[in-house]
Write a protein that holds these residues in place. Structure first.
Motif, short mmCIF file in Angstrom:
data_model
loop_
_atom_site.label_atom_id
_atom_site.label_comp_id
_atom_site.label_asym_id
_atom_site.label_seq_id
_atom_site.Cartn_x
_atom_site.Cartn_y
_atom_site.Cartn_z
N PHE A 171 36.84 74.04 39.98
CA PHE A 171 36.38 75.20 41.63
C PHE A 171 35.71 75.59 40.80
O PHE A 171 34.82 76.63 40.96
N TYR A 200 33.68 77.35 49.84
CA TYR A 200 34.02 78.20 48.49
C TYR A 200 35.31 78.66 49.21
O TYR A 200 35.68 79.40 49.07
N HIS A 258 31.21 72.25 46.77
CA HIS A 258 31.77 72.51 47.84
C HIS A 258 31.31 71.81 49.22
O HIS A 258 30.52 72.41 50.42
N THR A 281 39.08 74.55 50.87
CA THR A 281 38.50 75.05 49.71
C THR A 281 37.46 74.05 49.04
O THR A 281 36.36 74.00 49.02
N ILE A 282 37.56 72.87 49.13
CA ILE A 282 37.29 71.78 49.09
C ILE A 282 36.21 71.63 49.64
O ILE A 282 34.62 71.17 48.91
N ARG A 320 31.96 67.06 42.38
CA ARG A 320 32.25 67.15 43.83
C ARG A 320 33.17 65.95 43.80
O ARG A 320 34.46 65.94 45.20
#
Length: 763
Positions: free
Chosen positions: A694, A734, A700, A730-731, A663
């Motif tokens: 991803f 999710y 996330h 999105t980081i 991450r």
């Protein structure tokens, strides 16, 4: 018109089971119709009244017994009304009870007597339904009930057996001091429930009557033995793994029968076989064989093929556990041959013999032969058992597994999916071979890289595991994690939130179990808090765990810092967060992560960039290879406009993260994309790396870089910023991937591993 003959005479029937004759003086009136019925014997027709018995049934039964040599007719004996029905009164009830008690074989568990029972079933059922109590009829009534109900159970007619038990229970209410009789009926009802797979209902039925009987244990020992037997067998096959209790009750039953009846009695032999069966279920083959063979000399004189077949079946399964599969098959074949001679095609024991043969052949690496037996049991068990019964589940799974061994993948898949709703409708702790079949299908599709089918059967498995009585076990966790991984690998959001919620429930259950066992400390609570926050986005449970940590260990700088990060990034309780940061710094001035987290707080919450930089530098001096701290420090340099220094920090952070992307690696990648946008450069490589991250299951986690996004919004145009914002979101979470997938640029780029595609700003 028929000719009527009327005669008065004293007549006698002689019953061979009695040494003396029983005289039944009465008047008989016979019509041509009656004579014809007697002549053509065994004409059976269901009676049409609950309070009357057809004379046809009586005459048919009498003629049958006469032909069999059971009755010698000396003269006429019964007055038969001119109409078709015989009205029961207490005198006739007494005569009929004595008659049935005398002619029904005393050992209904012996299959060679079943023929006699079958011919008298209708008459016997009518007698029980129309029974009239008197002191002189009680013994006959209880004896007849016990024998015929036992016969119906052993012959596999559970529905009629249960019907008759209930009818007998109604009639028993009129009998004073009926505890013994009630206990016997309860044992039979429990036996039917057990054989139908309704184990919990059987246990609920047995527990209270056993407690009642134990109050007078010396008086009711044989009846208690029967109740102990039923409870022991029910516990043995129940889902709650109460094996020690099961053995305890079976041993009690055996001990009582050994003392009161002796080793040679058929009930003692049956008790020994129950113990042997227990050993088989426990996988103790040698003990089961020893126990079973010890009964054989006592069993031979009985010529009871029912028990002989059971003995061979137990020996076969026990021998399997000693690894001698050919010998095990030989034993089970003998048992099957006997049962073919004495049982109907779909009798439960017949089907169990077929299943045992199929299973042994499967383990002997003969799936082609095994499938022949499994197909029969699959068809048969569906007719005689509800999906609640464990045998139903076992045969479905066995059939599917055998098809998989023969590479009949489509057929195995069809069976598993067809039966899923029925099988999973009933909670169990174990689904036996059905579960194994699904596991094999998942492995097959995983190996063949068919991700869609793999995900499909993982979902099937999850549904199955959810219907366990205690679903929270290691398998459930593994399936959920696999499901999440496959969702991410296919860039799907459907089901993600649900799976994360289930995982959160799983780990929360794990915490509660640890609390019960008093096996959880501050460090463990901290691990769970980070898990809930960083992997599952369950911030409420994360905070609950951090509060527990604070109660147990309020002076640990790492725990204080972690809790502060949650408070500021998620709860926006910035003042309380800063209070915890400062307390942690006072306690420990050697913790690089603590300095880095506080620097990030000063940057994004307090906007004190100069002081933040000082703390970043302290953290970097302590841990120069901290990829997360380097990326956070680089974001500060970007905000300050020091692009060159930012690029250097980003490159270092990326190089550290490449061997094991996680991450934290998403942060320098995001910063690389942002700088490329600023410089109007192509950033597809970085975007491909991000997509790769991803897909391969990074966590996330909230990266609350408020000032960085504010800075980017001032420089980038509308469409670029919206795309960058979608990546940033999105980081953090999710589920925001769905929005990111609406951008054409994202969909065009392919995932790219780091090793072959990485380029640093310094190149």
């Amino acid at each position: 018109m028929g000719t009527k003959i009327k005669q008065n005479a004293a007549s006698v029937f002689h019953f061979f089971s009695f040494e003396k004759t029983i005289a039944l003086p009465c008047e008989i009136v016979l019509s041509d119709k009656s004579l014809n019925i007697i002549k053509w014997a065994l004409v059976e027709k269901k009676h049409d009244s609950n309070v009357q018995i057809q004379k046809k049934e009586i005459l048919a039964a009498l003629e049958y017994l006469k032909k069999e040599g059971k009755i010698i007719e000396v003269g006429t004996s019964w007055k038969i009304a001119a109409n078709d029905n015989w009205v029961m009164d207490d005198r006739k009830s007494m005569f009929l009870g004595r008659f049935l008690e005398s002619v029904l074989p005393i050992n209904p568990e012996n299959n060679i007597s079943w023929y006699h029972y079958k011919k008298l079933t209708r008459l016997t059922r009518s007698y029980i339904k129309n029974y009239i109590y008197t002191d002189s009829t009680k013994t006959s009534f209880t004896t007849v009930c016990e024998r015929v109900i036992t016969y119906l159970i052993y012959s596999g007619n559970f529905s009629k057996g249960m019907e008759l038990v209930r009818q007998a229970e109604k009639m028993a209410k009129a009998i004073p001091d009926n505890l013994l009789f009630t206990a016997n009926l309860t044992a039979r009802k429990a036996e039917i429930l057990r054989k139908k797979g309704e184990n919990q209902a059987a246990i609920r039925l047995l527990d209270p009557i056993i407690r009642e009987m134990e109050k007078n244990a010396t008086q009711f020992q044989l009846e208690l033995a029967q109740l102990y037997t039923e409870l022991g067998l029910t516990l043995l096959y129940n889902d709650n793994n109460e094996f020690s209790r099961a053995e305890n009750y079976l041993q009690r039953a055996l001990y009582i029968r050994q003392i009161l009846l002796g080793e040679e009695h058929i009930l003692t032999i049956a008790a020994h076989l129950n113990i042997a069966n227990y050993h088989v279920q426990m996988g103790m083959g040698a003990k089961a064989i020893e126990c079973t063979k010890a009964t054989l000399p006592y069993l031979e004189p009985y010529n009871n093929q029912y028990y002989v077949a059971n003995t061979y079946d137990i020996l076969g399964l026990a021998t399997f556990y000693t690894k001698d599969i050919p010998k095990a098959i030989e034993y089970c074949e003998k048992g099957l041959l006997i049962r073919k001679q004495i049982l109907k095609e779909n009798h439960t024991l017949m089907l169990e013999s077929l299943h045992n043969m199929g299973q042994l052949l499967y383990y002997a690496n003969k799936p082609g032969e095994a499938i022949h037996y499994f197909n029969k049991t699959y068809a048969g068990f569906k007719k005689v058992y509800s999906p609640e019964h464990q045998n139903y589940v076992i045969t479905v799974g066995a059939n599917a597994i055998c098809n998989l061994s023969l590479n009949n993948i489509d057929q195995a898949e069809y069976i598993v999916l067809k039966e899923l709703d029925k099988v999973s409708a009933y909670p169990r702790n174990s689904f036996n071979m059905y579960e194994s079949a699904i596991e094999k299908l998942i492995l097959y599709y995983h190996t063949s890289r068919n991700r869609m089918k793999e995900m499909k059967f993982i979902k099937v498995y999850i549904k199955l595991l959810q219907n366990r009585k205690t679903k929270y076990d290691y398998k459930y966790r593994i399936m959920l994690l696999s499901y999440v991984f496959l969702l991410k690998s296919q860039q799907k959001c459907d089901g993600y939130l649900w799976a994360n919620k289930e995982l959160s429930n799983y780990f929360n259950h794990e915490i509660q179990e640890s609390v019960k066992s008093k096996n959880i400390k501050a460090g463990k609570y901290n691990d769970y808090a980070m898990l809930f926050k960083n992997k599952l986005n369950d911030f409420r449970r994360s905070e609950d765990c951090y509060k527990k940590v604070m109660e147990l260990y309020p002076t640990c700088s790492t725990y204080l810092s972690n809790y502060a990060l949650l408070l500021t990034s998620i709860k926006k309780q910035d003042d309380l967060a800063e209070e915890l940061y400062l307390k942690a710094l006072k306690l420990d001035q050697t913790n690089s992560v603590l300095y880095g987290n506080y620097a990030f707080f000063l940057q994004n919450v307090r906007k004190k960039f100069q002081i933040a930089e000082e703390y970043y530098q302290i953290a970097q001096s302590m841990a120069p290879l901290d990829a997360a701290n380097l990326a956070n420090y680089a974001s500060l340099k970007l905000i300050q406009g020091h692009f060159s220094q930012a690029k250097t920090l980003i490159s270092k952070s990326l190089m550290i993260g490449i061997p094991s992307p996680n991450r934290h690696t998403a942060r320098p990648l995001f910063l690389s994309i942002l700088i490329s946008m600023f410089n109007h450069e192509n950033y597809d490589d970085f975007l491909g790396n991000m997509k790769y991250l991803f897909i391969y299951n990074i966590d996330h986690v909230c990266w609350d870089n408020r000032e960085l996004m504010s800075f980017a919004g001032k420089i980038l145009n509308g469409s670029e910023y919206l795309f960058l914002e979608a990546i940033f979101n999105t980081i953090n979470d999710y589920v925001c991937l769905e929005k990111l997938q609406s951008f054409t640029h994202w969909n065009k780029v392919k995932p790219k591993p780091f090793v072959s595609n990485y380029r640093s700003f310094e190149e």
